[in-house]
Design a protein around this motif. Sequence first.
Motif, PDB file in Angstrom:
ATOM      1  N   ASP A  21       0.849  -1.191   0.000  1.00 31.08           N
ATOM      2  CA  ASP A  21       0.000   0.000   0.000  1.00 31.08           C
ATOM      3  C   ASP A  21       0.890   1.248   0.000  1.00 31.08           C
ATOM      4  N   SER A  22       0.299   2.371  -0.332  1.00 35.24           N
ATOM      5  CA  SER A  22       1.086   3.601  -0.398  1.00 35.24           C
ATOM      6  C   SER A  22       0.476   4.688   0.491  1.00 35.24           C
ATOM      7  N   VAL A  23       1.342   5.606   0.914  1.00 39.77           N
ATOM      8  CA  VAL A  23       0.933   6.757   1.696  1.00 39.77           C
ATOM      9  C   VAL A  23       1.443   8.013   1.004  1.00 39.77           C
ATOM     10  N   LEU A  24       0.635   9.051   1.015  1.00 44.14           N
ATOM     11  CA  LEU A  24       1.015  10.345   0.435  1.00 44.14           C
ATOM     12  C   LEU A  24       1.081  11.353   1.575  1.00 44.14           C
ATOM     13  N   SER A  25       2.245  11.997   1.737  1.00 49.18           N
ATOM     14  CA  SER A  25       2.437  12.946   2.831  1.00 49.18           C
ATOM     15  C   SER A  25       3.290  14.112   2.357  1.00 49.18           C
ATOM     16  N   MET A  26       3.456  15.096   3.227  1.00 49.73           N
ATOM     17  CA  MET A  26       4.238  16.283   2.888  1.00 49.73           C
ATOM     18  C   MET A  26       5.727  15.949   2.822  1.00 49.73           C
ATOM     19  N   GLU A  27       6.378  16.424   1.787  1.00 52.97           N
ATOM     20  CA  GLU A  27       7.824  16.257   1.636  1.00 52.97           C
ATOM     21  C   GLU A  27       8.544  16.763   2.881  1.00 52.97           C
ATOM     22  N   LEU A  28       9.524  15.976   3.357  1.00 49.09           N
ATOM     23  CA  LEU A  28      10.209  16.305   4.606  1.00 49.09           C
ATOM     24  C   LEU A  28      10.824  17.701   4.570  1.00 49.09           C
ATOM     25  N   SER A  29      11.506  18.043   3.498  1.00 44.09           N
ATOM     26  CA  SER A  29      12.157  19.354   3.417  1.00 44.09           C
ATOM     27  C   SER A  29      11.167  20.492   3.220  1.00 44.09           C
ATOM     28  N   HIS A  30       9.920  20.168   2.930  1.00 37.64           N
ATOM     29  CA  HIS A  30       8.875  21.177   2.771  1.00 37.64           C
ATOM     30  C   HIS A  30       8.026  21.325   4.034  1.00 37.64           C
ATOM     31  N   ASN A  64      16.705  24.576  10.362  1.00 35.54           N
ATOM     32  CA  ASN A  64      15.641  23.792   9.753  1.00 35.54           C
ATOM     33  C   ASN A  64      15.738  23.877   8.243  1.00 35.54           C
ATOM     34  N   LEU A  65      15.478  22.760   7.589  1.00 39.81           N
ATOM     35  CA  LEU A  65      15.412  22.784   6.132  1.00 39.81           C
ATOM     36  C   LEU A  65      14.247  23.648   5.671  1.00 39.81           C
ATOM     37  N   ILE A  66      14.399  24.259   4.512  1.00 40.57           N
ATOM     38  CA  ILE A  66      13.319  24.997   3.868  1.00 40.57           C
ATOM     39  C   ILE A  66      13.033  24.342   2.521  1.00 40.57           C
ATOM     40  N   PRO A  67      11.896  24.631   1.897  1.00 42.57           N
ATOM     41  CA  PRO A  67      11.603  24.046   0.598  1.00 42.57           C
ATOM     42  C   PRO A  67      12.712  24.344  -0.414  1.00 42.57           C
ATOM     43  N   ASN A  68      13.140  23.297  -1.133  1.00 42.17           N
ATOM     44  CA  ASN A  68      14.185  23.417  -2.159  1.00 42.17           C
ATOM     45  C   ASN A  68      15.473  23.988  -1.569  1.00 42.17           C
ATOM     46  N   ASP A  69      15.798  23.561  -0.377  1.00 35.24           N
ATOM     47  CA  ASP A  69      16.955  24.096   0.334  1.00 35.24           C
ATOM     48  C   ASP A  69      18.238  23.796  -0.438  1.00 35.24           C
ATOM     49  N   PRO A  70      19.053  24.840  -0.726  1.00 31.49           N
ATOM     50  CA  PRO A  70      20.318  24.607  -1.435  1.00 31.49           C
ATOM     51  C   PRO A  70      21.410  24.055  -0.537  1.00 31.49           C
ATOM     52  N   ARG A  71      21.182  24.053   0.766  1.00 25.59           N
ATOM     53  CA  ARG A  71      22.186  23.588   1.711  1.00 25.59           C
ATOM     54  C   ARG A  71      21.790  22.230   2.286  1.00 25.59           C
ATOM     55  N   ALA A 104      21.192  19.152   5.175  1.00 25.38           N
ATOM     56  CA  ALA A 104      20.468  19.148   6.446  1.00 25.38           C
ATOM     57  C   ALA A 104      21.363  19.470   7.623  1.00 25.38           C
ATOM     58  N   SER A 105      22.652  19.238   7.492  1.00 27.26           N
ATOM     59  CA  SER A 105      23.575  19.564   8.577  1.00 27.26           C
ATOM     60  C   SER A 105      23.794  21.064   8.716  1.00 27.26           C
ATOM     61  N   GLU A 106      23.476  21.851   7.681  1.00 23.17           N
ATOM     62  CA  GLU A 106      23.648  23.307   7.711  1.00 23.17           C
ATOM     63  C   GLU A 106      22.305  24.020   7.648  1.00 23.17           C
ATOM     64  N   THR A 107      21.525  23.737   6.644  1.00 21.42           N
ATOM     65  CA  THR A 107      20.195  24.277   6.347  1.00 21.42           C
ATOM     66  C   THR A 107      20.212  25.767   6.001  1.00 21.42           C
ATOM     67  N   SER A 108      19.164  26.187   5.342  1.00 26.59           N
ATOM     68  CA  SER A 108      18.960  27.605   5.019  1.00 26.59           C
ATOM     69  C   SER A 108      17.770  28.165   5.773  1.00 26.59           C
ATOM     70  N   GLY A 109      17.350  27.476   6.819  1.00 23.87           N
ATOM     71  CA  GLY A 109      16.201  27.942   7.589  1.00 23.87           C
ATOM     72  C   GLY A 109      16.496  28.035   9.070  1.00 23.87           C
ATOM     73  N   LEU A 110      15.801  28.973   9.717  1.00 27.65           N
ATOM     74  CA  LEU A 110      15.830  29.109  11.174  1.00 27.65           C
ATOM     75  C   LEU A 110      14.388  29.043  11.647  1.00 27.65           C
ATOM     76  N   ARG A 111      14.088  28.096  12.549  1.00 26.97           N
ATOM     77  CA  ARG A 111      12.724  27.915  13.041  1.00 26.97           C
ATOM     78  C   ARG A 111      12.620  28.453  14.466  1.00 26.97           C
ATOM     79  N   ILE A 112      11.623  29.307  14.683  1.00 22.43           N
ATOM     80  CA  ILE A 112      11.402  29.931  15.984  1.00 22.43           C
ATOM     81  C   ILE A 112       9.957  29.688  16.400  1.00 22.43           C
TER      82      ILE A 112
END
Length: 461
Positions: A141-150, A374-381, A383-391
């Motif tokens: 079976d399959s599951v459809l969910s939000m992309e992790l980096s999104h 935190n990763l952002i959508p289509n992150d160029p960096r 996961a160890s660096e990321t282009s996002g900051l989550r607050i």
Amino acid sequence: MQDITGEPAVGHGAADTAGTGRLLESLTRTGLSVLAGSDPSLRKLAERELSRQRAQLNLVAASSPPSPDVLAAQALGLSALTAEGYPGRRYHPGTEVIDAVERLAIERAKLLFGADHANVQPLSGSAANLAVLFGLLEPGDSVLSMELSHGGHLSHAARPASTTKHFGAAYYRLGADGTLDLDHVREQARAVRPAVLMCGGSAYPRTIDFPSFRAVADEVGALLIGDISHISGLVATGIHPTPFPYCDLVTTSTYKQLRGPHGGLVLRGPGSRVPGGKLDTWVFPGFQGTPDFGMVAAKAAALGNALRPAFAVAMERVARFAGLFADAFTARGLRLVTGGTDTHMVLVDLSDGSATGRTVSRVLEQIGILANKNLIPNDPRPASETSGLRIGTNHLAFMDVDDQDVSRLARGIADLVAELSRGGGADRHPGCPALHRLEEHAAAVVSAGHRADFAEGVPAP
């Protein structure tokens, strides 16, 4: 006023909360004193952690400050009992009291969320999700969910998770403006024909459109699962729209916004196509054995607190404070994923600057402020660096601070992030004046109101 047990309600006023806070301090001192003789090494580590918590400002979106009675409930000794099964249907003796404790947690969960069935045994939010997925899905079976980096979550059958060894998985992505694109979700669902469609995530700051997700699920014959771990307090108080009656099952953690212990819940609402009895067997014996009854008691305490008016006041502060952060960042020309927030969370897009999410979070930690990369959508960096900051603002809402305090704090963080993004100094020297200004204000906020509700009650709006 009475609790749903018929007993007088407690902890509804500042005086009651102050008494609880004093008792908790006494219990903490007693615990440290016991460890001083039996395990001085552990005592030292516990003291270090308590000191760290009291000295730092927690803006991590995935946590909330546990209430004193939650911590006390975990220390009552209920975890010492081994008993598999459910109330009235245990596989071990001596369960009369813990049966009542679990029933209390169940009834409070149902009342808080408007559910008609609740399972309070999952050991985490991820365990709740995995129990549901392994219960619902057959191999292939399959599951459809939000992309992790999104903004999705590992337990939603993300690529790195072990669930993808057993089930098919596909993912929908956010639109160009960083918000959910329901047309894309529908397109993916038609292509994949999933057995399960999941909505909700760990880094999506906007409102989840549960009715539209249900329409997509119905079109392709999928069951709809809503994960509200990050927004459970906002949902419970009506600030975020409810997933009921649209989702067949709803999962949540109990520590991210409900001020409870590390644990999870699975909830079923009216109209669900999943029988409650099946749901229970998916948790036990399907996915885990003996529950932690200290955790179940602490969940009951957290759910009881969330039913009280003071919690609704705090959730209003959570959303309002997040809006103040969003305003501060956009005023400094910093881009936010989704352009703003409807919840407790802002996600800053650093992709155009020289600073990474890792760099900014480390600099903030130097001055006692915790926020995560935190990763952002289509992150160029990576996961160890990321282009996002989550607050997140869950902790701030239970501190003795007002809008002016939070706005000043948000402006200070925005100034620092903007300076770092331009390549400004990132350590303690005159090349980064924003760092020193922010350090002073963060220290003032911590000293004025850190965990104020432990002794004073939730601040008035």
